[in-house]
Write an enzyme that holds these catalytic residues in place. Structure first.
Site, PDB file in Angstrom:
ATOM      1  N   GLY A  93      -8.942   6.069  10.952  1.00 60.02           N
ATOM      2  CA  GLY A  93      -8.275   6.347  12.176  1.00 60.02           C
ATOM      3  C   GLY A  93      -9.144   7.291  13.097  1.00 60.02           C
ATOM      4  O   GLY A  93      -9.326   6.921  14.025  1.00 60.02           O
ATOM      5  N   ARG A  96      -1.670  -1.453  -4.127  1.00 62.86           N
ATOM      6  CA  ARG A  96      -2.625  -0.457  -4.149  1.00 62.86           C
ATOM      7  C   ARG A  96      -2.307   0.783  -5.107  1.00 62.86           C
ATOM      8  O   ARG A  96      -1.108   1.126  -5.225  1.00 62.86           O
ATOM      9  CB  ARG A  96      -2.872   0.268  -2.585  1.00 62.86           C
ATOM     10  CG  ARG A  96      -3.755   1.496  -2.792  1.00 62.86           C
ATOM     11  CD  ARG A  96      -3.780   2.242  -1.351  1.00 62.86           C
ATOM     12  NE  ARG A  96      -4.661   3.316  -1.342  1.00 62.86           N
ATOM     13  CZ  ARG A  96      -4.062   4.651  -0.946  1.00 62.86           C
ATOM     14  NH1 ARG A  96      -2.580   4.604  -0.726  1.00 62.86           N
ATOM     15  NH2 ARG A  96      -5.048   5.665  -1.162  1.00 62.86           N
ATOM     16  N   ASN A 104       0.935  -1.277  -0.024  1.00 61.86           N
ATOM     17  CA  ASN A 104       0.105  -0.141  -0.052  1.00 61.86           C
ATOM     18  C   ASN A 104       0.915   1.158  -0.127  1.00 61.86           C
ATOM     19  O   ASN A 104       1.248   1.496   0.960  1.00 61.86           O
ATOM     20  CB  ASN A 104      -0.888   0.011   1.185  1.00 61.86           C
ATOM     21  CG  ASN A 104      -1.948   1.063   1.163  1.00 61.86           C
ATOM     22  OD1 ASN A 104      -1.764   2.247   0.504  1.00 61.86           O
ATOM     23  ND2 ASN A 104      -2.859   1.052   1.968  1.00 61.86           N
ATOM     24  N   ARG A 111      -6.180  19.038   3.943  1.00 59.96           N
ATOM     25  CA  ARG A 111      -6.906  19.593   2.619  1.00 59.96           C
ATOM     26  C   ARG A 111      -8.265  20.486   2.931  1.00 59.96           C
ATOM     27  O   ARG A 111      -9.010  19.917   3.802  1.00 59.96           O
ATOM     28  CB  ARG A 111      -7.270  18.299   1.681  1.00 59.96           C
ATOM     29  CG  ARG A 111      -6.140  17.397   1.410  1.00 59.96           C
ATOM     30  CD  ARG A 111      -6.611  16.077   0.699  1.00 59.96           C
ATOM     31  NE  ARG A 111      -5.495  15.058   0.755  1.00 59.96           N
ATOM     32  CZ  ARG A 111      -5.619  13.813   0.379  1.00 59.96           C
ATOM     33  NH1 ARG A 111      -6.889  13.383   0.545  1.00 59.96           N
ATOM     34  NH2 ARG A 111      -4.659  12.957   0.380  1.00 59.96           N
ATOM     35  N   HIS A 128     -15.507   7.462   6.241  1.00 61.11           N
ATOM     36  CA  HIS A 128     -13.966   7.154   6.271  1.00 61.11           C
ATOM     37  C   HIS A 128     -13.283   8.434   6.604  1.00 61.11           C
ATOM     38  O   HIS A 128     -13.098   9.417   5.879  1.00 61.11           O
ATOM     39  CB  HIS A 128     -13.278   6.686   4.703  1.00 61.11           C
ATOM     40  CG  HIS A 128     -12.154   6.526   4.885  1.00 61.11           C
ATOM     41  ND1 HIS A 128     -11.405   5.077   4.892  1.00 61.11           N
ATOM     42  CD2 HIS A 128     -10.883   7.106   4.945  1.00 61.11           C
ATOM     43  CE1 HIS A 128     -10.065   5.193   4.786  1.00 61.11           C
ATOM     44  NE2 HIS A 128      -9.745   6.317   4.925  1.00 61.11           N
ATOM     45  N   HIS A 170     -10.434   6.303  -1.774  1.00 57.51           N
ATOM     46  CA  HIS A 170     -10.678   5.480  -0.580  1.00 57.51           C
ATOM     47  C   HIS A 170     -11.418   4.286  -0.966  1.00 57.51           C
ATOM     48  O   HIS A 170     -12.152   3.753  -0.105  1.00 57.51           O
ATOM     49  CB  HIS A 170     -11.278   6.169   0.685  1.00 57.51           C
ATOM     50  CG  HIS A 170     -10.335   7.341   1.186  1.00 57.51           C
ATOM     51  ND1 HIS A 170     -11.017   8.385   1.641  1.00 57.51           N
ATOM     52  CD2 HIS A 170      -9.259   7.305   1.381  1.00 57.51           C
ATOM     53  CE1 HIS A 170      -9.892   9.105   2.115  1.00 57.51           C
ATOM     54  NE2 HIS A 170      -8.837   8.767   1.998  1.00 57.51           N
ATOM     55  N   GLU A 190      -7.481  -1.768   4.559  1.00 52.91           N
ATOM     56  CA  GLU A 190      -7.145  -1.950   3.134  1.00 52.91           C
ATOM     57  C   GLU A 190      -6.364  -2.735   2.520  1.00 52.91           C
ATOM     58  O   GLU A 190      -6.172  -3.445   1.659  1.00 52.91           O
ATOM     59  CB  GLU A 190      -6.555  -0.393   2.535  1.00 52.91           C
ATOM     60  CG  GLU A 190      -7.469   0.800   2.934  1.00 52.91           C
ATOM     61  CD  GLU A 190      -6.969   2.325   2.592  1.00 52.91           C
ATOM     62  OE1 GLU A 190      -7.756   2.959   2.154  1.00 52.91           O
ATOM     63  OE2 GLU A 190      -5.621   2.188   2.971  1.00 52.91           O
ATOM     64  N   GLY A 221     -12.588   8.045  12.346  1.00 57.14           N
ATOM     65  CA  GLY A 221     -13.804   7.425  12.549  1.00 57.14           C
ATOM     66  C   GLY A 221     -13.856   6.170  13.663  1.00 57.14           C
ATOM     67  O   GLY A 221     -14.910   6.194  14.296  1.00 57.14           O
ATOM     68  N   GLU A 222     -12.710   5.497  13.655  1.00 59.67           N
ATOM     69  CA  GLU A 222     -12.728   4.386  14.783  1.00 59.67           C
ATOM     70  C   GLU A 222     -12.451   4.797  16.068  1.00 59.67           C
ATOM     71  O   GLU A 222     -12.665   4.093  17.134  1.00 59.67           O
ATOM     72  CB  GLU A 222     -11.635   3.555  14.105  1.00 59.67           C
ATOM     73  CG  GLU A 222     -11.937   2.802  12.669  1.00 59.67           C
ATOM     74  CD  GLU A 222     -10.810   1.818  12.304  1.00 59.67           C
ATOM     75  OE1 GLU A 222      -9.718   1.867  12.959  1.00 59.67           O
ATOM     76  OE2 GLU A 222     -10.848   1.793  10.733  1.00 59.67           O
TER      77      GLU A 222
END
Length: 400
Positions: free
Chosen positions: A326, A88, A7, A236, A203, A177, A383, A328-329
């Site tokens: 990261g 990926r 990845n 961003r 995500h 994603h 992923e 969200g969890e």
């Protein structure tokens, strides 16, 4: 069989060596700050972890070090034990709706659209080159981050610009994603014990995106032509009025490249609060720092807006809202702020559950009250495992 999942990010390379089909992780690690004077990498085998500070100039260097580490740790005796390598690739353009075996034609297509992902696609190509030369008998597979979103219909992926831009220059929404959104969709099928699911997936990491899933397929997503559209993120800006670019260039004398760099690397939460790590932001939020509270309010509002929009797109038929990645969890403050803004949809948070469900502590689950109109799940994404599963499926197909 042994399978390597790669990845590659813009300045990172994550890997896992799996024993398939059981998906047992034999060795994993991350190369960070590639191309920077402070580059380093970490390796983990079981509970044992080692970290080394070393110059890593390119992704090609990282790949070579990785192969040496596999041998030096005795995880494999020779490279030919690795029968497949999955990579990926961030951007697959509009040609690929699934993972594919590497061929000269596929490599040419990835190189052709490198300008769509200039920090990622060239790095992925370097990795593919190293592994294909070092393990020539291994099946090489590319897993595109844009592939899962290729089910989006034209009315949702086109921009309201001259249609010839799409025809001549491939200007359209692609979404990113995708490996994560696909992984969560498959996991939720198992969790909900349903063959077909309708989901809104959030995500939330340093990069962040929201997707609407209908009957297991993506019908819209927040990221667009580039990963800089949609919700504001760690660094961003997300979607803004495009005229800002021209105005800032005019009043500051900056070039387009300068402004683009700021919007990608110095905006979002970092631009508003002065920090991008959600752990730092949470501490400052609890301390009551005004700019941080403003930033969290802006961030949560934008995520909530997409959830509400996708609720309508799915005609109110939503089996679950899912938080992953990261933030969200693990970030109960952000989750709570978002869910507080969608109470009008009948979504009722259970504050105690929200605080308890932290993936890094090994706890997944539902964070809403039993009377909530839609259950909200916190689910770990993976992923690398998605790359491994897609690669293994293609390996079986090629070896029938």
């Amino acid at each position: 069989m042994k399978l390597l999942a790669i990845n590659s990010g813009s300045s990172t390379l994550k890997f896992r060596l799996y024993e398939m089909p059981n998906s047992d992780v034999l060795m994993k690690g991350t190369f960070e700050a590639i191309g920077d004077k402070n580059s380093f990498y970490s390796i983990r085998i079981g509970k044992d972890k080692t970290e080394k500070v070393v110059k890593i100039a390119t992704h090609m260097d990282a790949a070579k070090i990785l192969l040496d580490e596999l041998l030096s740790h005795g995880v494999i005796q020779n490279l030919e034990e690795i029968e497949a390598v999955g990579h990926r690739v961030v951007h697959g353009g509009n040609k690929y709706s699934k993972s594919v075996v590497v061929t000269p034609k596929v490599l040419k297509e990835i190189d052709k659209i490198k300008d769509f992902a200039p920090l990622h696609n060239p790095a992925a190509l370097l990795g593919i080159e190293v592994f294909s030369k070092s393990i020539p008998k291994a099946l090489e597979v590319v897993c595109f981050d844009t592939a899962f979103h290729q089910t989006i219909e034209e009315k949702n992926y086109l921009y309201p610009v001259p249609y010839e831009w799409y025809i001549k220059h491939d200007i359209r929404k692609y979404g990113f994603h995708g490996l994560s959104h696909k992984f969560i969709t498959l996991r939720m099928k198992d969790i909900l014990k349903k063959d077909f699911v309708h989901l809104i997936i959030c995500h939330i990491g340093n990069g962040a995106s929201v997707s609407a899933i209908k009957n297991n397929q993506c019908i819209d997503t927040s990221m667009g032509f580039t990963p800089n559209s949609g919700i504001m993120m760690g660094t961003r800006s997300g979607t803004i009025d495009y005229s800002i670019l021209g105005y800032v260039m005019q009043v500051t004398g900056m070039s387009y490249g300068d402004v683009d760099t700021i919007l990608n690397k110095n905006s979002g939460l970092l631009g508003v609060t002065g920090m991008s790590d959600l752990r730092d932001i949470d501490r400052a939020y609890i301390a009551g720092e005004q700019k941080v509270r403003l930033g969290v309010e802006m961030y949560a509002r934008r995520i909530a807006d997409y959830i509400a929009s996708y609720f309508l797109l799915l005609d109110g038929c939503v089996d679950a809202i899912c938080f992953t990645a990261g933030g969200g969890e693990n970030d109960d403050i952000i989750r709570g702020a978002v869910l507080d803004k969608i109470k009008a949809l009948g979504v009722l948070i259970d504050d105690s559950k929200n605080k308890e469900v932290i993936v890094r502590r090994g706890v997944e689950g539902v964070i809403t009250d039993e009377n909530s109109s839609i259950p909200v799940y916190v689910v770990a994404t993976d992923e690398e495992l998605m790359i491994a599963k897609d690669t293994y499926d293609l390996f079986l197909t090629c070896n029938k």
